[in-house]
Design a protein around this motif. Structure first.
Motif, PDB file in Angstrom:
ATOM      1  N   TRP A 307      88.162  40.259 -98.454  1.00  0.00           N
ATOM      2  CA  TRP A 307      88.637  41.073 -97.725  1.00  0.00           C
ATOM      3  C   TRP A 307      88.961  40.630 -96.453  1.00  0.00           C
ATOM      4  N   ARG A 308      88.409  39.574 -95.857  1.00  0.00           N
ATOM      5  CA  ARG A 308      88.821  39.090 -94.584  1.00  0.00           C
ATOM      6  C   ARG A 308      90.411  38.789 -94.959  1.00  0.00           C
ATOM      7  N   MET A 309      90.541  37.977 -95.711  1.00  0.00           N
ATOM      8  CA  MET A 309      91.872  37.280 -96.050  1.00  0.00           C
ATOM      9  C   MET A 309      92.922  38.686 -95.858  1.00  0.00           C
ATOM     10  N   PHE A 310      92.483  39.556 -96.676  1.00  0.00           N
ATOM     11  CA  PHE A 310      93.519  40.730 -96.740  1.00  0.00           C
ATOM     12  C   PHE A 310      93.578  41.420 -95.400  1.00  0.00           C
ATOM     13  N   ILE A 311      92.291  41.719 -95.036  1.00  0.00           N
ATOM     14  CA  ILE A 311      92.442  42.448 -93.642  1.00  0.00           C
ATOM     15  C   ILE A 311      93.221  41.489 -92.407  1.00  0.00           C
ATOM     16  N   GLN A 312      92.998  40.256 -92.686  1.00  0.00           N
ATOM     17  CA  GLN A 312      93.635  39.326 -91.465  1.00  0.00           C
ATOM     18  C   GLN A 312      95.035  39.656 -91.693  1.00  0.00           C
ATOM     19  N   GLY A 313      95.545  39.467 -93.175  1.00  0.00           N
ATOM     20  CA  GLY A 313      97.000  39.642 -93.274  1.00  0.00           C
ATOM     21  C   GLY A 313      97.768  41.012 -92.996  1.00  0.00           C
ATOM     22  N   ALA A 314      96.630  41.892 -93.294  1.00  0.00           N
ATOM     23  CA  ALA A 314      97.139  43.332 -93.040  1.00  0.00           C
ATOM     24  C   ALA A 314      97.499  43.732 -91.660  1.00  0.00           C
ATOM     25  N   ALA A 315      96.379  42.967 -90.760  1.00  0.00           N
ATOM     26  CA  ALA A 315      96.318  43.115 -89.279  1.00  0.00           C
ATOM     27  C   ALA A 315      97.533  42.602 -88.690  1.00  0.00           C
ATOM     28  N   ILE A 316      97.945  41.445 -89.259  1.00  0.00           N
ATOM     29  CA  ILE A 316      99.252  40.969 -88.610  1.00  0.00           C
ATOM     30  C   ILE A 316     100.452  41.860 -88.766  1.00  0.00           C
ATOM     31  N   VAL A 317     100.776  42.252 -90.139  1.00  0.00           N
ATOM     32  CA  VAL A 317     101.675  43.133 -90.443  1.00  0.00           C
ATOM     33  C   VAL A 317     101.551  44.393 -89.695  1.00  0.00           C
ATOM     34  N   ALA A 318     100.332  45.080 -89.206  1.00  0.00           N
ATOM     35  CA  ALA A 318     100.314  46.223 -88.502  1.00  0.00           C
ATOM     36  C   ALA A 318     100.538  45.891 -87.087  1.00  0.00           C
ATOM     37  N   ALA A 319     100.207  44.723 -86.551  1.00  0.00           N
ATOM     38  CA  ALA A 319     100.451  44.415 -85.145  1.00  0.00           C
ATOM     39  C   ALA A 319     102.046  44.083 -84.733  1.00  0.00           C
ATOM     40  N   VAL A 320     102.526  43.573 -85.782  1.00  0.00           N
ATOM     41  CA  VAL A 320     104.053  43.218 -85.648  1.00  0.00           C
ATOM     42  C   VAL A 320     104.970  44.734 -85.803  1.00  0.00           C
ATOM     43  N   ALA A 321     104.318  45.426 -86.557  1.00  0.00           N
ATOM     44  CA  ALA A 321     104.935  46.865 -86.648  1.00  0.00           C
ATOM     45  C   ALA A 321     104.673  47.556 -85.276  1.00  0.00           C
ATOM     46  N   VAL A 322     103.591  47.532 -84.771  1.00  0.00           N
ATOM     47  CA  VAL A 322     103.404  48.290 -83.399  1.00  0.00           C
ATOM     48  C   VAL A 322     104.281  47.537 -82.462  1.00  0.00           C
ATOM     49  N   ASP A 323     104.545  46.307 -82.338  1.00  0.00           N
ATOM     50  CA  ASP A 323     105.440  45.923 -81.432  1.00  0.00           C
ATOM     51  C   ASP A 323     106.876  46.275 -81.638  1.00  0.00           C
ATOM     52  N   ALA A 324     107.329  46.393 -82.985  1.00  0.00           N
ATOM     53  CA  ALA A 324     108.674  46.729 -83.215  1.00  0.00           C
ATOM     54  C   ALA A 324     108.665  48.226 -82.890  1.00  0.00           C
ATOM     55  N   LEU A 325     107.737  48.951 -82.972  1.00  0.00           N
ATOM     56  CA  LEU A 325     107.849  50.484 -82.697  1.00  0.00           C
ATOM     57  C   LEU A 325     107.845  50.816 -80.995  1.00  0.00           C
ATOM     58  N   ILE A 326     107.184  49.772 -80.327  1.00  0.00           N
ATOM     59  CA  ILE A 326     107.158  49.685 -78.757  1.00  0.00           C
ATOM     60  C   ILE A 326     108.670  49.266 -78.318  1.00  0.00           C
ATOM     61  N   ALA A 327     109.165  48.109 -78.719  1.00  0.00           N
ATOM     62  CA  ALA A 327     110.479  47.613 -78.689  1.00  0.00           C
ATOM     63  C   ALA A 327     111.478  48.666 -78.797  1.00  0.00           C
ATOM     64  N   GLU A 328     111.432  49.680 -79.866  1.00  0.00           N
ATOM     65  CA  GLU A 328     112.348  50.361 -80.024  1.00  0.00           C
ATOM     66  C   GLU A 328     112.186  51.604 -79.312  1.00  0.00           C
ATOM     67  N   ALA A 329     110.978  51.794 -78.803  1.00  0.00           N
ATOM     68  CA  ALA A 329     110.942  53.048 -77.477  1.00  0.00           C
ATOM     69  C   ALA A 329     111.493  52.432 -76.252  1.00  0.00           C
ATOM     70  N   ILE A 330     111.375  51.345 -76.072  1.00  0.00           N
ATOM     71  CA  ILE A 330     111.950  50.634 -74.740  1.00  0.00           C
ATOM     72  C   ILE A 330     113.326  50.595 -74.956  1.00  0.00           C
TER      73      ILE A 330
END
Lengths: 339, 332
Positions: A307-330
């Motif tokens: 599960w660590r592998m899965f969660i670590q991978g999912a966390a990267i995708v989620a963090a990248v998505a959050v950054d994209a949302l912030i960049a879009e807002a800016i």
């Protein structure tokens, strides 16, 4: 009352960007607290002083590796040879210490730093002056460095009994109840953060990463900046490799295998954008603490290791998505054009 | 620029052919059994699995994107196949399902990259871990080896008098199909145009999002097909299947002359690079060179492959001033 022109000319949008970036790091801290509370409620042991020290100790080395990764990421490049550099540095240092009984502490620190710097410089030469895309260049050196470790080691490992005892005990020493490893890590992250904040080199990293062409027109030598970013990355990997070797004692050829992934995950979770130009090393270090907390909590909850592998991978995708949302807002608030 | 690039490509492919022949000649000096038909065809089995991934990656790279999660999609595919095998599903039904699962995984990457505009490297780095984690969670730590013989046929059997591996025929069909798609259809043109200039392609009316998602889905489907071959070759399914094979795949694509920034390259170059890498690895195996040294050789080839355009540019830079000086001298 005259201010320097660069400080005086500061449009409103710039302030907004800064506020959002601050929020991004505050967001990581809030997430960390929520995560800690959740694990604390789920298991009794998580919030004990002993366990929190364990979390901090395992985050300490990762924080340095994440710092190294962040410096390169800020210039809009990346380094997937981080784990291999740490492994090669750790093995060569441990082997040297084992075969030279009279080794002094100065040598033990100087050797890995020198090796790390050289390895980082090779990456930097390829990416900055060879114009090889960062992923390809460091994917190549990742296998070169790891392969060289295998060839040099001949399948042998350096056991802790062959290392000087003071080398192993020094990382376990405590100052004021805190393991020295944690203090060293905090000190290194703080120094790097200060250097990036207070010296022109740090500004240039951000300038090259956010708009390389503009930086070039401004008169910055982008190649040189990228080269030294990789050198700094290698240097920090040298420190991380040495600390890892001293911490585990027995140095094998697979040491720090897969750390390129966790260092990248830490940096991205901590708000360092893979598109370059934004994020801080403090954020990356906080990301490392988040990862270590997740790891520790999952172990306490007896969640299978996969599960660590899965969660670590999912966390990267989620963090990248959050950054994209912030960049879009800016972009929207500053009226910028959408790509 | 474009004419010189066009002229360069066949030259590079010729260089690859020469390198393959040289590597083959070197290998034949190592072992008297090298130059037998059985051995030559049999040795191709070693690179069919990364080869199928490289075909898909080449399409993604032509767009200027990257997908490093393909090896993890293999693990998802093999574990899915093991579940279907355990449930007693006939292979003719199970195989398309596994390919479809691969395509779904790929389409998920494509959705994140194209629709949400996330950086492909970070996304596929994340899904690389997530897919492999999923494969481990769905399968078990022990793995599954009780495959029916029918399931193994595709990856393990030989046809035409027991000489040509079935998987080689699958690879040849896939390579021909992807080559046709990329070099003879409008879809391929659109892929290269997006790789050269996404904004211009968008203004020209190309459905950038759709093209990208389909490219990722194709790469995922090919990884699903590679999973079928994997099960046939190794007879086992586990979460760590094909771990670390992405280095070979990326090396083949880059050495084959695909521009990692997108827009340029040929599928024939990629296939030739696969044969070259396969021949070199086979030769190193015959010469008793260990795995780590093979990895070093592979990494060195990867770096050499990408330094090629930079080296060519440097040579051009060095020779140009000399020419102008000569021209000036003649003018005076």
């Amino acid at each position: 009352m005259s201010e320097a022109p660069s400080v005086a000319a500061r449009p409103g949008s710039r302030n907004l960007v800064e506020v959002v970036l601050r929020l991004r790091e505050a967001g990581v801290v809030v997430f960390l607290v929520v995560l800690g509370l959740a694990f604390g409620l789920a298991t009794d042991r998580f919030l004990s002083v002993q366990n929190l020290t364990t979390v901090a100790s395992s985050a300490a080395i990762l924080a340095i590796a994440a710092c190294a990764q962040a410096i390169v990421l800020i210039t809009r490049n990346l380094d997937v040879s981080v784990g291999s550099m740490m492994g090669l540095v750790a093995y060569l240092t441990a082997d040297w210490a084992a075969t030279h009984p009279g080794i002094t502490p100065v040598e033990v620190v100087a050797i890995p730093l020198m090796i790390g710097t050289v390895l980082g410089a090779i990456n930097g030469l390829l990416v900055a002056y060879g114009r090889v895309p960062a992923l390809i260049a460091t994917l190549g050196t990742m296998s070169l460095y790891r392969g060289f470790t295998y060839i040099y080691a001949h399948g042998q490992e350096v056991t802790s009994s062959r290392l000087p005892p003071w080398m192993l005990s020094s990382v376990d020493a405590r100052i004021g109840g805190l393991p020295i490893l944690i203090l060293v890590s905090i000190a290194i992250v703080a120094v790097v953060a200060w250097l990036l904040h207070a010296y022109p080199f740090g500004r240039r990293l951000y300038a090259v990463g956010s708009n390389g062409v503009a930086a070039w027109f401004f008169g910055l030598r982008a190649e040189r900046v990228v080269f030294f970013a990789y050198v700094a990355c290698g240097f920090l990997c040298g420190i991380a490799g040495l600390l890892y070797a001293a911490r585990v004692g027995t140095v094998t050829v697979v040491l720090a295998n897969g750390w390129e992934m966790s260092s990248l995950a830490s940096a991205v979770i901590g708000g360092v954008s893979v598109s370059g130009g934004s994020g801080t090393v403090v954020g990356a270090a906080l990301g490392a603490v988040v990862l270590a907390t997740i790891d520790n909590g999952l172990v306490l909850l007896r969640v299978p290791e996969f599960w660590r592998m899965f969660i670590q991978g999912a966390a990267i995708v989620a963090a990248v998505a959050v950054d994209a949302l912030i960049a879009e807002a800016i972009r929207r608030s500053t009226g910028g054009r959408r790509r | 620029m474009s004419t010189s690039a066009k002229r360069q490509l066949p030259l590079w492919e010729m260089a690859l052919v020469v390198a393959i022949l040289a590597a083959g000649a070197w290998s034949s000096t190592l072992s008297p059994y090298y130059l037998s038909v059985d051995q030559l065809f049999g040795s191709t089995r070693a690179f069919i699995i990364p080869g199928l991934l490289a075909l898909g990656l080449a399409v993604v790279v032509s767009l200027g994107e990257i997908d490093i999660s393909l090896a993890s999609i293999i693990a998802v595919g093999t574990v899915a196949l093991s579940k279907l095998s355990a449930a007693g599903v006939p292979f003719a039904v199970a195989a398309p399902i596994v390919v479809a699962i691969g395509a779904l995984c790929g389409a998920f990457n494509g959705l994140l990259v194209a629709k949400w505009r996330l950086p492909s490297l970070a996304v596929t780095l994340g899904t690389m871990g997530a897919f492999r984690g999923l494969a481990f969670i769905a399968g078990s730590e022990v793995g599954y080896t009780d495959f029916d013989d029918v399931y193994l046929w595709l990856g393990s059997d030989y046809v035409f008098g027991g000489v040509v591996p079935v998987s080689l025929i699958l690879f040849a069909l896939a390579a021909a199909g992807v080559w046709f798609l990329m070099h003879r259809t409008g879809y391929g043109r659109r892929c290269f145009s997006i790789g050269l200039n996404p904004d211009a392609a968008w203004f020209a009316g190309v459905d950038v999002v759709g093209v990208k998602i389909r490219a990722y889905a194709l790469a995922g489907a090919l990884a699903g097909a590679a999973a079928l071959v994997w099960v046939g070759q190794y007879g086992s399914a586990r979460g760590d299947n094909a771990d670390g094979s992405i280095l070979f795949v990326v090396t083949a694509v880059v050495l084959g002359g695909m521009d990692i920034n997108g827009g340029r390259g040929t599928l024939s170059g990629v296939v030739l690079a696969l044969f070259l890498l396969g021949t070199i690895r086979n030769g190193l195996g015959l010469a008793n060179v260990g795995g780590p040294t093979q990895t070093v050789v592979l990494g060195g080839l990867l770096v050499a492959g990408v330094l090629r355009p930079a080296a060519a540019a440097a040579i051009a830079r060095l020779s140009r001033p000399a020419k102008t000086r000569e021209a000036r001298a003649q003018g005076e």
